[in-house]
Scaffold this motif. Structure first.
Motif, PDB file in Angstrom:
ATOM      1  N   ALA A 176       0.829  -1.207   0.000  1.00 56.75           N
ATOM      2  CA  ALA A 176       0.000   0.000   0.000  1.00 56.75           C
ATOM      3  C   ALA A 176       0.863   1.257   0.000  1.00 56.75           C
ATOM      4  CB  ALA A 176      -0.894  -0.002   1.237  1.00 56.75           C
ATOM      5  N   SER A 177       0.242   2.386  -0.377  1.00 59.03           N
ATOM      6  CA  SER A 177       0.914   3.693  -0.302  1.00 59.03           C
ATOM      7  C   SER A 177      -0.162   4.776  -0.267  1.00 59.03           C
ATOM      8  CB  SER A 177       1.849   3.894  -1.500  1.00 59.03           C
ATOM      9  OG  SER A 177       1.167   3.639  -2.719  1.00 59.03           O
ATOM     10  N   ARG A 178       0.201   5.974   0.203  1.00 67.86           N
ATOM     11  CA  ARG A 178      -0.749   7.080   0.251  1.00 67.86           C
ATOM     12  C   ARG A 178       0.033   8.396   0.325  1.00 67.86           C
ATOM     13  NH1 ARG A 178      -0.775   8.936   5.490  1.00 67.86           N
ATOM     14  NH2 ARG A 178      -0.174   7.424   7.110  1.00 67.86           N
ATOM     15  N   GLY A 179      -0.698   9.541   0.055  1.00 62.29           N
ATOM     16  CA  GLY A 179       0.003  10.820   0.124  1.00 62.29           C
ATOM     17  C   GLY A 179      -0.790  11.977  -0.422  1.00 62.29           C
ATOM     18  N   ASN A 180      -0.067  13.014  -0.926  1.00 65.41           N
ATOM     19  CA  ASN A 180      -0.700  14.215  -1.475  1.00 65.41           C
ATOM     20  C   ASN A 180      -0.455  14.273  -2.985  1.00 65.41           C
ATOM     21  OD1 ASN A 180       1.952  14.907  -1.656  1.00 65.41           O
ATOM     22  ND2 ASN A 180       1.928  16.400   0.017  1.00 65.41           N
ATOM     23  N   VAL A 181      -0.891  15.355  -3.629  1.00 64.77           N
ATOM     24  CA  VAL A 181      -0.917  15.373  -5.098  1.00 64.77           C
ATOM     25  C   VAL A 181      -0.380  16.709  -5.633  1.00 64.77           C
ATOM     26  CG1 VAL A 181      -2.356  15.037  -7.161  1.00 64.77           C
ATOM     27  CG2 VAL A 181      -3.020  13.977  -4.982  1.00 64.77           C
ATOM     28  N   TYR A 182       0.497  16.632  -6.624  1.00 61.57           N
ATOM     29  CA  TYR A 182       0.964  17.818  -7.360  1.00 61.57           C
ATOM     30  C   TYR A 182       0.586  17.667  -8.822  1.00 61.57           C
ATOM     31  CZ  TYR A 182       3.618  19.461  -3.354  1.00 61.57           C
ATOM     32  OH  TYR A 182       3.960  19.938  -2.098  1.00 61.57           O
ATOM     33  N   ILE A 183       0.434  18.801  -9.491  1.00 62.60           N
ATOM     34  CA  ILE A 183       0.233  18.801 -10.953  1.00 62.60           C
ATOM     35  C   ILE A 183       1.545  19.282 -11.562  1.00 62.60           C
ATOM     36  CG2 ILE A 183      -1.105  19.718 -12.900  1.00 62.60           C
ATOM     37  CD1 ILE A 183      -2.785  18.071 -10.993  1.00 62.60           C
ATOM     38  N   ASP A 184       2.075  18.539 -12.518  1.00 63.81           N
ATOM     39  CA  ASP A 184       3.355  18.928 -13.121  1.00 63.81           C
ATOM     40  C   ASP A 184       3.470  18.311 -14.516  1.00 63.81           C
ATOM     41  OD1 ASP A 184       6.621  19.342 -11.478  1.00 63.81           O
ATOM     42  OD2 ASP A 184       5.848  20.081 -13.402  1.00 63.81           O
ATOM     43  N   ASN A 185       4.543  18.720 -15.237  1.00 64.68           N
ATOM     44  CA  ASN A 185       4.814  18.101 -16.549  1.00 64.68           C
ATOM     45  C   ASN A 185       5.338  16.696 -16.297  1.00 64.68           C
ATOM     46  OD1 ASN A 185       4.333  20.672 -17.447  1.00 64.68           O
ATOM     47  ND2 ASN A 185       6.514  21.202 -17.592  1.00 64.68           N
ATOM     48  N   PHE A 186       4.871  15.753 -17.153  1.00 62.90           N
ATOM     49  CA  PHE A 186       5.278  14.355 -16.975  1.00 62.90           C
ATOM     50  C   PHE A 186       5.566  13.799 -18.349  1.00 62.90           C
ATOM     51  CE2 PHE A 186       5.391  10.438 -14.552  1.00 62.90           C
ATOM     52  CZ  PHE A 186       5.126   9.469 -15.494  1.00 62.90           C
ATOM     53  N   THR A 187       6.785  13.281 -18.537  1.00 65.30           N
ATOM     54  CA  THR A 187       7.184  12.790 -19.871  1.00 65.30           C
ATOM     55  C   THR A 187       7.630  11.344 -19.796  1.00 65.30           C
ATOM     56  OG1 THR A 187       7.873  15.002 -20.547  1.00 65.30           O
ATOM     57  CG2 THR A 187       8.785  13.162 -21.807  1.00 65.30           C
ATOM     58  N   GLY A 189       8.822   8.287 -22.697  1.00 60.22           N
ATOM     59  CA  GLY A 189       9.053   7.913 -24.092  1.00 60.22           C
ATOM     60  C   GLY A 189       8.946   9.105 -25.035  1.00 60.22           C
ATOM     61  N   GLY A 190       9.299  10.304 -24.560  1.00 60.82           N
ATOM     62  CA  GLY A 190       9.271  11.487 -25.420  1.00 60.82           C
ATOM     63  C   GLY A 190       7.897  12.113 -25.532  1.00 60.82           C
ATOM     64  N   LEU A 191       6.940  11.572 -24.809  1.00 63.20           N
ATOM     65  CA  LEU A 191       5.543  12.042 -24.856  1.00 63.20           C
ATOM     66  C   LEU A 191       5.244  12.756 -23.540  1.00 63.20           C
ATOM     67  CD1 LEU A 191       3.049  11.705 -26.668  1.00 63.20           C
ATOM     68  CD2 LEU A 191       2.617   9.555 -25.505  1.00 63.20           C
ATOM     69  N   THR A 192       4.741  13.993 -23.625  1.00 61.59           N
ATOM     70  CA  THR A 192       4.548  14.795 -22.420  1.00 61.59           C
ATOM     71  C   THR A 192       3.074  15.076 -22.137  1.00 61.59           C
ATOM     72  OG1 THR A 192       6.696  15.848 -22.666  1.00 61.59           O
ATOM     73  CG2 THR A 192       5.064  17.012 -21.333  1.00 61.59           C
ATOM     74  N   ALA A 193       2.693  14.867 -20.879  1.00 63.13           N
ATOM     75  CA  ALA A 193       1.390  15.337 -20.397  1.00 63.13           C
ATOM     76  C   ALA A 193       1.696  16.593 -19.600  1.00 63.13           C
ATOM     77  CB  ALA A 193       0.736  14.277 -19.517  1.00 63.13           C
ATOM     78  N   GLU A 194       1.146  17.761 -20.037  1.00 63.17           N
ATOM     79  CA  GLU A 194       1.487  19.032 -19.398  1.00 63.17           C
ATOM     80  C   GLU A 194       1.002  19.087 -17.953  1.00 63.17           C
ATOM     81  OE1 GLU A 194       3.048  21.657 -20.995  1.00 63.17           O
ATOM     82  OE2 GLU A 194       3.418  20.309 -22.679  1.00 63.17           O
ATOM     83  N   LYS A 195      -0.234  18.714 -17.729  1.00 62.99           N
ATOM     84  CA  LYS A 195      -0.815  18.866 -16.397  1.00 62.99           C
ATOM     85  C   LYS A 195      -1.177  17.494 -15.832  1.00 62.99           C
ATOM     86  CE  LYS A 195      -2.594  23.535 -17.263  1.00 62.99           C
ATOM     87  NZ  LYS A 195      -1.162  23.900 -17.133  1.00 62.99           N
ATOM     88  N   GLN A 196      -0.155  16.706 -15.542  1.00 55.80           N
ATOM     89  CA  GLN A 196      -0.354  15.343 -15.020  1.00 55.80           C
ATOM     90  C   GLN A 196      -0.431  15.389 -13.494  1.00 55.80           C
ATOM     91  OE1 GLN A 196      -0.810  12.330 -16.620  1.00 55.80           O
ATOM     92  NE2 GLN A 196      -1.234  11.637 -14.525  1.00 55.80           N
ATOM     93  N   ALA A 197      -1.416  14.711 -12.941  1.00 63.40           N
ATOM     94  CA  ALA A 197      -1.467  14.571 -11.480  1.00 63.40           C
ATOM     95  C   ALA A 197      -0.388  13.583 -11.072  1.00 63.40           C
ATOM     96  CB  ALA A 197      -2.837  14.058 -11.054  1.00 63.40           C
ATOM     97  N   VAL A 198       0.577  14.068 -10.297  1.00 68.01           N
ATOM     98  CA  VAL A 198       1.676  13.239  -9.805  1.00 68.01           C
ATOM     99  C   VAL A 198       1.446  13.040  -8.310  1.00 68.01           C
ATOM    100  CG1 VAL A 198       4.177  13.026  -9.550  1.00 68.01           C
ATOM    101  CG2 VAL A 198       3.226  14.196 -11.556  1.00 68.01           C
ATOM    102  N   GLN A 199       1.116  11.824  -7.924  1.00 71.28           N
ATOM    103  CA  GLN A 199       0.764  11.533  -6.537  1.00 71.28           C
ATOM    104  C   GLN A 199       2.038  11.244  -5.745  1.00 71.28           C
ATOM    105  OE1 GLN A 199      -3.013   9.316  -8.522  1.00 71.28           O
ATOM    106  NE2 GLN A 199      -2.429   8.576  -6.512  1.00 71.28           N
ATOM    107  N   CYS A 200       2.307  12.111  -4.748  1.00 69.24           N
ATOM    108  CA  CYS A 200       3.538  11.992  -3.972  1.00 69.24           C
ATOM    109  C   CYS A 200       3.294  11.156  -2.725  1.00 69.24           C
ATOM    110  CB  CYS A 200       4.038  13.378  -3.573  1.00 69.24           C
ATOM    111  SG  CYS A 200       4.603  14.305  -5.009  1.00 69.24           S
ATOM    112  N   ALA A 201       4.141  10.129  -2.525  1.00 68.66           N
ATOM    113  CA  ALA A 201       3.952   9.240  -1.373  1.00 68.66           C
ATOM    114  C   ALA A 201       4.403   9.937  -0.090  1.00 68.66           C
ATOM    115  CB  ALA A 201       4.740   7.955  -1.573  1.00 68.66           C
ATOM    116  N   GLN A 202       3.496   9.900   0.893  1.00 67.75           N
ATOM    117  CA  GLN A 202       3.855  10.331   2.249  1.00 67.75           C
ATOM    118  C   GLN A 202       3.983   9.117   3.151  1.00 67.75           C
ATOM    119  OE1 GLN A 202       0.436  13.110   2.420  1.00 67.75           O
ATOM    120  NE2 GLN A 202       1.915  14.698   2.942  1.00 67.75           N
ATOM    121  N   GLN A 203       3.643   7.949   2.565  1.00 65.93           N
ATOM    122  CA  GLN A 203       3.698   6.689   3.327  1.00 65.93           C
ATOM    123  C   GLN A 203       3.731   5.553   2.303  1.00 65.93           C
ATOM    124  OE1 GLN A 203       3.352   6.005   6.769  1.00 65.93           O
ATOM    125  NE2 GLN A 203       3.590   3.847   6.174  1.00 65.93           N
TER     126      GLN A 203
END
Ligand SMILES: Cc1noc(C)c1CN(C)Cc1cc2n(n1)CCN(c1cc(N)ncn1)C2
Length: 422
Positions: A176-187, A189-203
């Motif tokens: 299991a894991s859990r945490g908070n969320v940031y929106i950032d660029n995520f690439t 294979g050369g493919l970018t999602a500009e506003k990707q939800a990146v879930q940061c683990a706090q546990q």
């Protein structure tokens, strides 16, 4: 005028009707081709420019510029109009990324990604059986980090905290894991999602801490499974899908070698024969499909529908007990061990291959893939790559099955999944 005409034809991407004359040397001759016609003459073969679309307004516009003629206003407008039309048709994005096994039993595969500005590189486990994109981060307690690379949103100028949102996920094996969320660029294979939800683990649970090579997961299940609350977030695939040449991603996983995940296109070089597509039921949020049956070794094919999910985040193949017991009945010394949590056998035993059906197609898993790994390093007792799904509650075509095939996850409407031998 000949030159202009030839230029216009070239702009059309058409072979010129006017063979170039004196003074040009054909590529073949430049490379000393056999039929040397002596000096003074040559011919250049022209080829059509791939995917070239003739834009009349722009062509006329160029001629005006070339001869310094004043460009009428409606011509400028026509060029802008036709450019816009073509921009809608232009070849769109695609991507291709490596899938590297984390150990010699292919327990999982990791794929390099970059997050934020300047880009931070992590290696994530692409998981079609879940829909959270989460990473080890600067918010993960150091006591829970054991060699993983981390994402630090505070070092990214494009990171934005998704205020008041949290996530929490538990996997089939209890990790299991859990945490908070940031929106950032995520690439990837050369493919970018500009506003990707990146879930940061706090546990993270101990089994993730122990997995030093895995810096997190990219969930490529359906976004309905995403655990971010109060507003669930889209997967990377759902974020980039509309910009892809084709709304698909493919998995070409390999046994003991790096394979690839491709986005937006189906690479014909990666499979043999035809791809057989079958319907996907997206309701459970997994890539759920029906297999048409199975065969053990060279035995007869048993046509019985098996509903299961294609899950890159699960290591093994989990099928109904009846099939699994029939398989291990053919393996010398195989037992279903309570101690080791599944079917084990002497590593020296010879194993039959295992074939599953996809409609009329057949995917055969070589026996080597089912001799999964020693139960502990160096042991002469080995753990089976085929196990019973009765304890799991769902049949899972995990990596042991996926790496025997080239698999197309088609996110179109309706979604389908394609399987090919390779
Ligand atoms: C790596 C790895 N991959 O599978 C396992 C187990 C491991 C090792 N383990 C020690 C650590 C771990 C546990 C999980 N993962 N990693 C990956 C996500 N998990 C899934 C995904 C999914 N679609 N279905 C079920 N579990 C569970």
């Amino acid at each position: 005028t000949n030159l202009v005409f030839a230029a216009e034809l070239a702009a059309l991407g058409l072979a010129s009707a006017l063979p170039p004359r004196i003074g040009t040397t054909s590529l073949a001759q430049a490379h000393g081709d056999s039929a040397n016609r002596g000096s003074g003459t040559a011919s250049l073969k022209q080829v059509r420019r791939p995917r070239y679309r003739f834009n009349g307004a722009r062509s006329v516009y160029r001629t005006y510029l070339k001869y310094g003629a004043p460009v009428p206003d409606d011509l400028v407008k026509a060029v802008a109009h036709t450019d816009a039309l073509y921009a809608a048709e232009v070849k769109r994005a695609t991507g291709s990324a490596a899938a590297e096994p984390i150990d010699e039993s292919d327990q999982a595969y990791i794929t390099p990604v970059t997050i934020g500005t300047p880009p931070q590189t992590l290696e994530l486990d692409v998981d079609t059986g879940s829909s959270d994109l989460w990473v080890f981060s600067s918010h993960t307690p150091p006591s829970q980090i054991h060699g993983q690379q981390i994402y630090s949103p505070n070092k990214s100028s494009t990171a934005k905290l998704l205020e008041g949102h949290t996530w929490s996920i538990t996997y089939g094996d209890g990790s299991a894991s859990r945490g908070n969320v940031y929106i950032d660029n995520f690439t990837v294979g050369g493919l970018t999602a500009e506003k990707q939800a990146v879930q940061c683990a706090q546990q993270v649970s101990a089994s993730f801490t122990r997995e030093t090579h895995v810096d997190g997961l990219i969930g490529l299940g359906f976004s309905t499974l995403n655990t971010v609350s109060p507003k669930s977030q889209l997967t990377f695939f759902d974020n980039v899908k509309s910009g892809l040449d084709s709304p698909v991603f493919t998995a070409d996983l390999k046994h003991g070698a790096a394979g690839t995940y491709d986005f937006g296109f189906v690479d014909k070089a990666k499979y043999s024969g035809e791809i057989t597509y079958v319907p996907v039921n997206p309701d459970p949020g997994y890539w759920a499909f029906n297999s048409s049956g199975y065969a053990i070794g060279s035995g007869k094919f048993s046509a019985s529908a098996i509903t299961g999910i294609a899950d890159t985040g699960t290591s093994l193949l989990y099928l109904p007990t009846a099939i699994v017991t029939a398989y291990y009945r053919q393996v010398e010394g195989a037992t279903n061990s309570r101690t080791y949590g599944g079917y084990v056998f002497p590593c020296s035993s010879s194993l039959p291959s295992f074939t599953f059906g996809v409609a009329d197609a057949r995917i055969t898993i070589p026996s080597a893939y089912i001799n999964y790994a020693p139960i502990t390093p160096g042991s002469s007792t080995c753990f089976g790559g085929l196990q019973s799904s009765s304890g799991v509650g769902i049949n899972i075509f995990g990596d042991v099955a996926l790496k025997a095939a080239f698999v197309v996850f088609n996110g179109g409407s309706p979604p389908t999944i394609g399987w090919a031998q390779k």
